[in-house]
Design a protein around this motif. Structure first.
Motif, PDB file in Angstrom:
ATOM      1  N   PRO A   1      42.789  51.876  82.859  1.00 26.85           N
ATOM      2  CA  PRO A   1      43.612  52.630  81.903  1.00 26.85           C
ATOM      3  C   PRO A   1      42.775  53.501  80.967  1.00 26.85           C
ATOM      4  CG  PRO A   1      43.306  50.410  81.106  1.00 26.85           C
ATOM      5  CD  PRO A   1      42.637  50.477  82.466  1.00 26.85           C
ATOM      6  N   THR A   2      43.421  54.534  80.426  1.00 30.20           N
ATOM      7  CA  THR A   2      42.838  55.317  79.343  1.00 30.20           C
ATOM      8  C   THR A   2      43.675  55.064  78.093  1.00 30.20           C
ATOM      9  OG1 THR A   2      44.206  57.258  79.795  1.00 30.20           O
ATOM     10  CG2 THR A   2      42.049  57.155  80.891  1.00 30.20           C
ATOM     11  N   VAL A   3      43.045  55.191  76.935  1.00 32.30           N
ATOM     12  CA  VAL A   3      43.742  55.054  75.655  1.00 32.30           C
ATOM     13  C   VAL A   3      43.312  56.205  74.762  1.00 32.30           C
ATOM     14  CG1 VAL A   3      44.135  53.603  73.623  1.00 32.30           C
ATOM     15  CG2 VAL A   3      43.708  52.520  75.844  1.00 32.30           C
ATOM     16  N   THR A   4      44.291  56.932  74.210  1.00 34.32           N
ATOM     17  CA  THR A   4      44.024  58.025  73.283  1.00 34.32           C
ATOM     18  C   THR A   4      44.799  57.742  72.002  1.00 34.32           C
ATOM     19  OG1 THR A   4      43.854  59.539  75.157  1.00 34.32           O
ATOM     20  CG2 THR A   4      44.079  60.527  72.971  1.00 34.32           C
ATOM     21  N   TYR A   5      44.103  57.872  70.861  1.00 37.11           N
ATOM     22  CA  TYR A   5      44.714  57.607  69.561  1.00 37.11           C
ATOM     23  C   TYR A   5      45.053  58.907  68.845  1.00 37.11           C
ATOM     24  CZ  TYR A   5      42.729  52.938  70.152  1.00 37.11           C
ATOM     25  OH  TYR A   5      42.406  51.703  70.624  1.00 37.11           O
ATOM     26  N   PHE A   6      46.181  58.890  68.125  1.00 37.61           N
ATOM     27  CA  PHE A   6      46.609  60.010  67.303  1.00 37.61           C
ATOM     28  C   PHE A   6      47.072  59.476  65.954  1.00 37.61           C
ATOM     29  CE2 PHE A   6      47.313  61.207  71.673  1.00 37.61           C
ATOM     30  CZ  PHE A   6      46.855  62.510  71.739  1.00 37.61           C
ATOM     31  N   ASP A   7      46.721  60.181  64.889  1.00 39.62           N
ATOM     32  CA  ASP A   7      47.272  59.890  63.572  1.00 39.62           C
ATOM     33  C   ASP A   7      48.637  60.573  63.501  1.00 39.62           C
ATOM     34  OD1 ASP A   7      47.534  59.136  60.886  1.00 39.62           O
ATOM     35  OD2 ASP A   7      46.534  60.949  60.198  1.00 39.62           O
ATOM     36  N   SER A   8      49.637  59.877  62.973  1.00 38.52           N
ATOM     37  CA  SER A   8      50.980  60.445  62.854  1.00 38.52           C
ATOM     38  C   SER A   8      51.397  60.429  61.386  1.00 38.52           C
ATOM     39  CB  SER A   8      51.973  59.644  63.698  1.00 38.52           C
ATOM     40  OG  SER A   8      53.270  60.164  63.576  1.00 38.52           O
ATOM     41  N   PRO A   9      51.089  61.497  60.635  1.00 37.45           N
ATOM     42  CA  PRO A   9      51.394  61.501  59.209  1.00 37.45           C
ATOM     43  C   PRO A   9      52.861  61.734  58.865  1.00 37.45           C
ATOM     44  CG  PRO A   9      50.249  63.513  59.823  1.00 37.45           C
ATOM     45  CD  PRO A   9      50.303  62.646  61.049  1.00 37.45           C
ATOM     46  N   VAL A  10      53.654  62.262  59.832  1.00 37.67           N
ATOM     47  CA  VAL A  10      55.076  62.533  59.585  1.00 37.67           C
ATOM     48  C   VAL A  10      55.867  62.164  60.828  1.00 37.67           C
ATOM     49  CG1 VAL A  10      56.812  64.301  59.067  1.00 37.67           C
ATOM     50  CG2 VAL A  10      54.546  64.437  58.004  1.00 37.67           C
ATOM     51  N   MET A  11      57.035  61.518  60.624  1.00 42.74           N
ATOM     52  CA  MET A  11      57.913  61.173  61.731  1.00 42.74           C
ATOM     53  C   MET A  11      59.340  61.567  61.382  1.00 42.74           C
ATOM     54  SD  MET A  11      58.992  57.513  63.409  1.00 42.74           S
ATOM     55  CE  MET A  11      60.108  57.109  62.091  1.00 42.74           C
ATOM     56  N   VAL A  12      60.012  62.214  62.316  1.00 40.81           N
ATOM     57  CA  VAL A  12      61.425  62.552  62.165  1.00 40.81           C
ATOM     58  C   VAL A  12      62.224  61.497  62.925  1.00 40.81           C
ATOM     59  CG1 VAL A  12      63.217  64.242  62.674  1.00 40.81           C
ATOM     60  CG2 VAL A  12      60.923  65.004  62.005  1.00 40.81           C
ATOM     61  N   ASP A  13      63.141  60.831  62.244  1.00 40.64           N
ATOM     62  CA  ASP A  13      64.009  59.823  62.866  1.00 40.64           C
ATOM     63  C   ASP A  13      65.440  60.337  62.793  1.00 40.64           C
ATOM     64  OD1 ASP A  13      65.702  57.644  63.407  1.00 40.64           O
ATOM     65  OD2 ASP A  13      64.211  56.212  62.686  1.00 40.64           O
TER      66      ASP A  13
ATOM     67  N   VAL B   1      63.194  61.632  57.368  1.00 40.65           N
ATOM     68  CA  VAL B   1      61.835  62.045  57.677  1.00 40.65           C
ATOM     69  C   VAL B   1      60.921  61.098  56.914  1.00 40.65           C
ATOM     70  CG1 VAL B   1      60.114  63.869  57.454  1.00 40.65           C
ATOM     71  CG2 VAL B   1      62.487  64.451  58.042  1.00 40.65           C
ATOM     72  N   PHE B   2      59.999  60.478  57.635  1.00 37.55           N
ATOM     73  CA  PHE B   2      59.073  59.511  57.046  1.00 37.55           C
ATOM     74  C   PHE B   2      57.678  60.118  56.981  1.00 37.55           C
ATOM     75  CE2 PHE B   2      62.417  57.047  59.068  1.00 37.55           C
ATOM     76  CZ  PHE B   2      62.762  56.123  58.099  1.00 37.55           C
ATOM     77  N   THR B   3      56.953  59.810  55.913  1.00 39.19           N
ATOM     78  CA  THR B   3      55.558  60.205  55.799  1.00 39.19           C
ATOM     79  C   THR B   3      54.702  58.952  55.676  1.00 39.19           C
ATOM     80  OG1 THR B   3      55.684  60.433  53.400  1.00 39.19           O
ATOM     81  CG2 THR B   3      56.130  62.407  54.723  1.00 39.19           C
ATOM     82  N   TYR B   4      53.479  59.062  56.172  1.00 36.21           N
ATOM     83  CA  TYR B   4      52.558  57.912  56.166  1.00 36.21           C
ATOM     84  C   TYR B   4      51.209  58.328  55.647  1.00 36.21           C
ATOM     85  CZ  TYR B   4      56.247  56.366  59.255  1.00 36.21           C
ATOM     86  OH  TYR B   4      57.462  56.055  59.770  1.00 36.21           O
TER      87      TYR B   4
END
Length: 103
Positions: free
Chosen positions: A82-94, A100-103
């Motif tokens: 497997p490969t694993v790639t990480y991303f920071d997610s500072p904003v999410m739309v639900d 809208v959530f911010t982190y």
């Protein structure tokens, strides 16, 4: 919030039904994992690649999952590395919660 996307080539393509059955067999191993908020299983249109999108509380929580034992589990279950790639997610739309959530 951290998003981790995993992926791996399958030894031979599988159908949606086969993927569903395989993924359901592993789903219980991801329940109650510390810091894991969601896991979405993935299958490419041609059925030759599978993986997952994981939503984590933190990078440390994510890294605690992708151990050599996890990699060995994937290799044994699917026959590939497997490969694993990480991303920071500072904003999410639900759209379900209409927020809208911010982190």
């Amino acid at each position: 919030m951290i998003i981790a996307i995993t992926g791996f080539a399958l030894p031979k393509p599988i159908t949606h039904g086969e993927a569903r059955s395989i993924f359901l067999s592993t789903a219980p191993t991801y329940q109650d994992v510390p810091g894991l908020l969601q896991k979405h299983y993935l299958l490419s249109e041609d059925g030759a690649t599978a993986g997952g999108v994981y939503v984590w509380n933190s990078q440390a929580d994510a890294e605690a999952m992708y151990t050599p034992a996890w990699r060995a589990f994937v290799r044994e279950k699917y026959g590939t590395e497997p490969t694993v790639t990480y991303f920071d997610s500072p904003v999410m739309v639900d759209n379900v919660a209409q927020k809208v959530f911010t982190y």
